[in-house]
Motif scaffolding. Structure first.
Motif, PDB file in Angstrom:
ATOM      1  N   ARG A 198      24.766 101.127 -70.368  1.00 50.64           N
ATOM      2  CA  ARG A 198      25.701 100.165 -69.767  1.00 50.64           C
ATOM      3  C   ARG A 198      25.044  98.793 -69.593  1.00 50.64           C
ATOM      4  NH1 ARG A 198      25.962  98.061 -65.011  1.00 50.64           N
ATOM      5  NH2 ARG A 198      24.448  99.534 -64.131  1.00 50.64           N
ATOM      6  N   LYS A 199      23.856  98.769 -69.026  1.00 51.87           N
ATOM      7  CA  LYS A 199      23.174  97.494 -68.781  1.00 51.87           C
ATOM      8  C   LYS A 199      22.894  96.752 -70.087  1.00 51.87           C
ATOM      9  CE  LYS A 199      20.923  98.868 -64.451  1.00 51.87           C
ATOM     10  NZ  LYS A 199      19.627  99.210 -63.794  1.00 51.87           N
ATOM     11  N   GLU A 200      22.446  97.485 -71.094  1.00 51.02           N
ATOM     12  CA  GLU A 200      22.119  96.844 -72.365  1.00 51.02           C
ATOM     13  C   GLU A 200      23.375  96.331 -73.067  1.00 51.02           C
ATOM     14  OE1 GLU A 200      19.091  96.176 -73.638  1.00 51.02           O
ATOM     15  OE2 GLU A 200      18.245  96.932 -71.759  1.00 51.02           O
ATOM     16  N   LEU A 201      24.443  97.112 -73.031  1.00 54.04           N
ATOM     17  CA  LEU A 201      25.696  96.672 -73.659  1.00 54.04           C
ATOM     18  C   LEU A 201      26.267  95.450 -72.952  1.00 54.04           C
ATOM     19  CD1 LEU A 201      27.381 100.135 -74.329  1.00 54.04           C
ATOM     20  CD2 LEU A 201      26.617  98.510 -76.073  1.00 54.04           C
ATOM     21  N   GLU A 202      26.211  95.440 -71.626  1.00 55.21           N
ATOM     22  CA  GLU A 202      26.707  94.285 -70.870  1.00 55.21           C
ATOM     23  C   GLU A 202      25.858  93.044 -71.143  1.00 55.21           C
ATOM     24  OE1 GLU A 202      28.867  96.493 -67.068  1.00 55.21           O
ATOM     25  OE2 GLU A 202      26.794  95.776 -66.862  1.00 55.21           O
ATOM     26  N   ALA A 203      24.545  93.249 -71.307  1.00 55.23           N
ATOM     27  CA  ALA A 203      23.666  92.120 -71.630  1.00 55.23           C
ATOM     28  C   ALA A 203      24.001  91.522 -72.990  1.00 55.23           C
ATOM     29  CB  ALA A 203      22.205  92.571 -71.596  1.00 55.23           C
ATOM     30  N   MET A 204      24.577  92.333 -73.874  1.00 53.02           N
ATOM     31  CA  MET A 204      25.006  91.851 -75.192  1.00 53.02           C
ATOM     32  C   MET A 204      26.371  91.167 -75.142  1.00 53.02           C
ATOM     33  SD  MET A 204      24.021  95.121 -77.578  1.00 53.02           S
ATOM     34  CE  MET A 204      22.328  95.671 -77.793  1.00 53.02           C
ATOM     35  N   GLY A 205      27.022  91.211 -73.976  1.00 50.32           N
ATOM     36  CA  GLY A 205      28.311  90.549 -73.833  1.00 50.32           C
ATOM     37  C   GLY A 205      29.523  91.456 -73.908  1.00 50.32           C
ATOM     38  N   HIS A 206      29.300  92.769 -73.998  1.00 54.52           N
ATOM     39  CA  HIS A 206      30.416  93.713 -74.059  1.00 54.52           C
ATOM     40  C   HIS A 206      30.916  94.031 -72.650  1.00 54.52           C
ATOM     41  CE1 HIS A 206      29.600  94.294 -78.294  1.00 54.52           C
ATOM     42  NE2 HIS A 206      28.340  94.584 -78.023  1.00 54.52           N
ATOM     43  N   HIS A 207      32.204  94.346 -72.551  1.00 61.28           N
ATOM     44  CA  HIS A 207      32.776  94.842 -71.294  1.00 61.28           C
ATOM     45  C   HIS A 207      32.665  96.365 -71.301  1.00 61.28           C
ATOM     46  CE1 HIS A 207      35.472  95.184 -67.818  1.00 61.28           C
ATOM     47  NE2 HIS A 207      35.937  96.250 -68.441  1.00 61.28           N
ATOM     48  N   VAL A 208      32.085  96.924 -70.237  1.00 58.99           N
ATOM     49  CA  VAL A 208      31.830  98.367 -70.198  1.00 58.99           C
ATOM     50  C   VAL A 208      32.445  98.971 -68.942  1.00 58.99           C
ATOM     51  CG1 VAL A 208      30.089 100.188 -70.213  1.00 58.99           C
ATOM     52  CG2 VAL A 208      29.663  98.048 -71.448  1.00 58.99           C
ATOM     53  N   ASP A 209      33.285  99.987 -69.129  1.00 55.49           N
ATOM     54  CA  ASP A 209      33.754 100.820 -68.027  1.00 55.49           C
ATOM     55  C   ASP A 209      33.049 102.170 -68.104  1.00 55.49           C
ATOM     56  OD1 ASP A 209      35.527  98.958 -66.993  1.00 55.49           O
ATOM     57  OD2 ASP A 209      37.223  99.690 -68.171  1.00 55.49           O
ATOM     58  N   VAL A 210      32.827 102.768 -66.935  1.00 57.98           N
ATOM     59  CA  VAL A 210      32.193 104.090 -66.872  1.00 57.98           C
ATOM     60  C   VAL A 210      33.104 105.024 -66.085  1.00 57.98           C
ATOM     61  CG1 VAL A 210      30.164 105.413 -66.195  1.00 57.98           C
ATOM     62  CG2 VAL A 210      29.897 103.036 -66.941  1.00 57.98           C
ATOM     63  N   PHE A 211      33.552 106.093 -66.730  1.00 54.68           N
ATOM     64  CA  PHE A 211      34.508 107.034 -66.139  1.00 54.68           C
ATOM     65  C   PHE A 211      33.852 108.403 -65.988  1.00 54.68           C
ATOM     66  CE2 PHE A 211      38.008 110.171 -66.786  1.00 54.68           C
ATOM     67  CZ  PHE A 211      38.704 109.911 -65.615  1.00 54.68           C
ATOM     68  N   ALA A 212      33.959 108.980 -64.795  1.00 54.33           N
ATOM     69  CA  ALA A 212      33.290 110.255 -64.524  1.00 54.33           C
ATOM     70  C   ALA A 212      33.878 110.899 -63.282  1.00 54.33           C
ATOM     71  CB  ALA A 212      31.790 110.026 -64.314  1.00 54.33           C
ATOM     72  N   HIS A 213      33.420 112.103 -62.989  1.00 59.69           N
ATOM     73  CA  HIS A 213      33.697 112.680 -61.683  1.00 59.69           C
ATOM     74  C   HIS A 213      32.957 111.870 -60.608  1.00 59.69           C
ATOM     75  CE1 HIS A 213      35.261 116.678 -63.137  1.00 59.69           C
ATOM     76  NE2 HIS A 213      35.853 116.638 -61.952  1.00 59.69           N
ATOM     77  N   HIS A 214      33.591 111.745 -59.460  1.00 61.41           N
ATOM     78  CA  HIS A 214      32.926 111.213 -58.277  1.00 61.41           C
ATOM     79  C   HIS A 214      31.925 112.261 -57.779  1.00 61.41           C
ATOM     80  CE1 HIS A 214      32.490 110.002 -54.024  1.00 61.41           C
ATOM     81  NE2 HIS A 214      32.780 108.781 -54.457  1.00 61.41           N
ATOM     82  N   PRO A 215      30.828 111.852 -57.125  1.00 61.01           N
ATOM     83  CA  PRO A 215      29.861 112.838 -56.625  1.00 61.01           C
ATOM     84  C   PRO A 215      30.454 113.912 -55.715  1.00 61.01           C
ATOM     85  CG  PRO A 215      28.854 110.673 -56.616  1.00 61.01           C
ATOM     86  CD  PRO A 215      30.298 110.470 -57.002  1.00 61.01           C
ATOM     87  N   ASP A 216      31.580 113.639 -55.057  1.00 65.54           N
ATOM     88  CA  ASP A 216      32.188 114.678 -54.220  1.00 65.54           C
ATOM     89  C   ASP A 216      33.000 115.685 -55.037  1.00 65.54           C
ATOM     90  OD1 ASP A 216      34.608 113.441 -54.824  1.00 65.54           O
ATOM     91  OD2 ASP A 216      34.899 112.590 -52.830  1.00 65.54           O
ATOM     92  N   MET A 217      33.141 115.436 -56.347  1.00 63.63           N
ATOM     93  CA  MET A 217      33.877 116.296 -57.279  1.00 63.63           C
ATOM     94  C   MET A 217      35.345 116.473 -56.895  1.00 63.63           C
ATOM     95  SD  MET A 217      31.902 116.997 -59.800  1.00 63.63           S
ATOM     96  CE  MET A 217      32.678 118.358 -60.682  1.00 63.63           C
ATOM     97  N   LYS A 218      35.842 115.603 -56.010  1.00 65.86           N
ATOM     98  CA  LYS A 218      37.248 115.648 -55.612  1.00 65.86           C
ATOM     99  C   LYS A 218      38.058 114.523 -56.237  1.00 65.86           C
ATOM    100  CE  LYS A 218      36.282 117.834 -51.131  1.00 65.86           C
ATOM    101  NZ  LYS A 218      36.388 117.698 -49.646  1.00 65.86           N
ATOM    102  N   LYS A 219      37.389 113.637 -56.947  1.00 68.16           N
ATOM    103  CA  LYS A 219      38.051 112.493 -57.556  1.00 68.16           C
ATOM    104  C   LYS A 219      37.455 112.234 -58.936  1.00 68.16           C
ATOM    105  CE  LYS A 219      36.917 109.691 -54.121  1.00 68.16           C
ATOM    106  NZ  LYS A 219      36.523 110.545 -53.008  1.00 68.16           N
ATOM    107  N   TYR A 220      38.284 111.617 -59.786  1.00 74.78           N
ATOM    108  CA  TYR A 220      37.796 110.984 -61.011  1.00 74.78           C
ATOM    109  C   TYR A 220      37.800 109.487 -60.721  1.00 74.78           C
ATOM    110  CZ  TYR A 220      39.478 115.444 -62.884  1.00 74.78           C
ATOM    111  OH  TYR A 220      39.716 116.769 -63.110  1.00 74.78           O
ATOM    112  N   TYR A 221      36.781 108.762 -61.207  1.00 79.29           N
ATOM    113  CA  TYR A 221      36.764 107.342 -60.868  1.00 79.29           C
ATOM    114  C   TYR A 221      36.011 106.513 -61.897  1.00 79.29           C
ATOM    115  CZ  TYR A 221      31.876 107.203 -59.040  1.00 79.29           C
ATOM    116  OH  TYR A 221      30.507 107.222 -58.897  1.00 79.29           O
TER     117      TYR A 221
END
Length: 409
Positions: free
Chosen positions: A25-48
């Protein structure tokens, strides 16, 4: 480009996948790309979305999906184990959640495990390129932990199918080691042309700054310090390390070993530590956010894995110029050359690990030579520049292939 990085597992967490996603993510953003990161929340009760906080309550999806899946199995396939039903439900929920976050806006999707890869492949727009990175082999891990008891079981057949479809449901699948590539080909029947080996990378400059940070550790003067940063799970092989340390204690007592990380094996390992009389020599430090600083205080790095891929901890130990004692599990021999950048013992052989630890303790010149050679190897092999150059080549190749295909329609 607008790029979606996604994994079924929760983020952030302590482990290589989370580190890889953060670096990417950091390297792609440094290149000028827009990056979203989608995953389970640490509580495993949400996707975020980690980067903007948008979330979706899991229960809103899981409850109706659970009813439908269980109803189907109860009607048509009552013999199917609840473990398999649960895995089906989790994947369908992840599919639905990902689709709810509007996948049409992305120029490229980069998944990070077999579950998210299969899920996103099914619900993404057909025209959107999908690249996967597979960080390990869940099927083999389940065998080691006993969660799957044998390859003749229905559980194994199910997870083997997951491994296959998780590796082929992409335009290209990246694996960090030749070991994992060979395993996917030989054990699960994945076609070789689907797989590309690209080792991980670390920001060595940033890591060295963290390496110099101050940290207080309970170390007696003149004692050698062993550092083992690894989740307390079966596949990391801590029980073999404790056996090796018990053997070492019979010869020398001027040392201490710090275990960094938490996990389900903690209590079992605490009992083993007491049984072996190692309470004064082995300290459990839990999860830490200052691992580089602790590593900087160490004299010897040790990792006794029984299954592993390309552990970031080994990369960081090499970047820190530490002499390394490891097993020959998985992809580790692709990282460490015996007698040159570390000392390697066979998986599960505590006696040889003990001998390697003792040898490094008693030979200052060997420690210095191996540590320096490991440091030079790390600078050459583990740079983020190399990682991103190889990764962007894959991105470009897949995008161009999509353009060619679209132009021919």
């Amino acid at each position: 480009m607008k790029i979606l990085l996604t994994t079924y597992f929760y983020l952030p967490h302590v482990g290589g996948l989370s580190t890889y996603v953060d670096v990417l993510r950091k390297e792609l953003e440094a290149m000028g790309h827009h990056v979203d990161v989608f995953a389970h929340h640490p509580d495993m009760k949400k996707y975020y979305m980690l980067n903007n906080g948008r979330y979706l309550d899991k229960a809103k999806l899981k409850d109706p999906i659970y009813d439908k899946i269980y109803g189907y199995y109860d009607t048509n396939m009552k013999h199917v184990d609840p473990w398999i039903r649960w895995r089906d439900i989790e994947r369908y929920c992840f599919e639905a959640a990902a689709a709810a976050f509007d996948l049409t806006k992305y120029d490229l999707i980069h998944t990070q495990d077999i579950v998210s890869t299969r899920a996103l492949w099914r619900v993404k727009p057909k025209s959107t390129p999908l690249i996967a990175t597979i960080h390990g082999c869940l099927a083999e891990e389940f065998l080691y932990t006993g969660e799957i008891t044998g390859k003749e079981t229905l559980k194994w057949k199910y997870i083997a199918a997951e491994e296959f479809y998780g590796a082929v449901s992409s335009d290209m699948t990246i694996v960090p080691t030749q070991w994992l590539k060979n395993l996917l080909i030989d054990e699960f029947g994945v076609a070789e042309h689907k797989l590309k080996v690209i080792p991980y990378g670390i920001d060595i400059k940033s890591f060295k700054k963290r390496l110099q940070q101050h940290v207080d550790l309970p170390v007696k003067e003149g004692h050698k310090v062993f550092i083992c940063p690894a989740r307390l799970v079966t596949i990391k092989g801590h029980k073999y390390l404790l056996d090796a340390l018990a053997r070492l204690k019979q010869v020398r007592s001027d040392w201490i070993c710090f275990l960094l990380g938490n996990g389900p094996c903690r209590n079992e390992l605490l009992v083993q530590r007491q049984a072996l009389g190692l309470e004064q020599h082995v300290e459990f430090l839990g999860d830490r956010n200052d691992v580089p600083a602790i590593l900087g205080r160490g004299d010897i790095f040790v990792l006794p894995s029984i299954q592993d891929n390309l552990p970031f901890s080994v990369m960081e130990a090499q970047a820190a110029g530490k002499p390394i004692v490891v097993s020959n599990a998985g992809g580790i021999p692709e990282m460490v050359t015996h007698e040159e950048t570390g000392l390697i013992s066979p998986v599960g052989e505590s006696e040889q690990m003990f001998k390697n630890l003792l040898r490094l303790m008693e030979d200052r010149d060997l420690r210095k030579r191996i540590g320096e050679q490991a440091r030079r190897w790390a600078i050459q092999q583990w740079s983020t520049h190399t990682l991103m150059q190889r990764t962007m080549d894959v991105y470009s190749s897949v995008i161009n292939q999509h353009l060619v295909t679209k132009g021919g329609e």
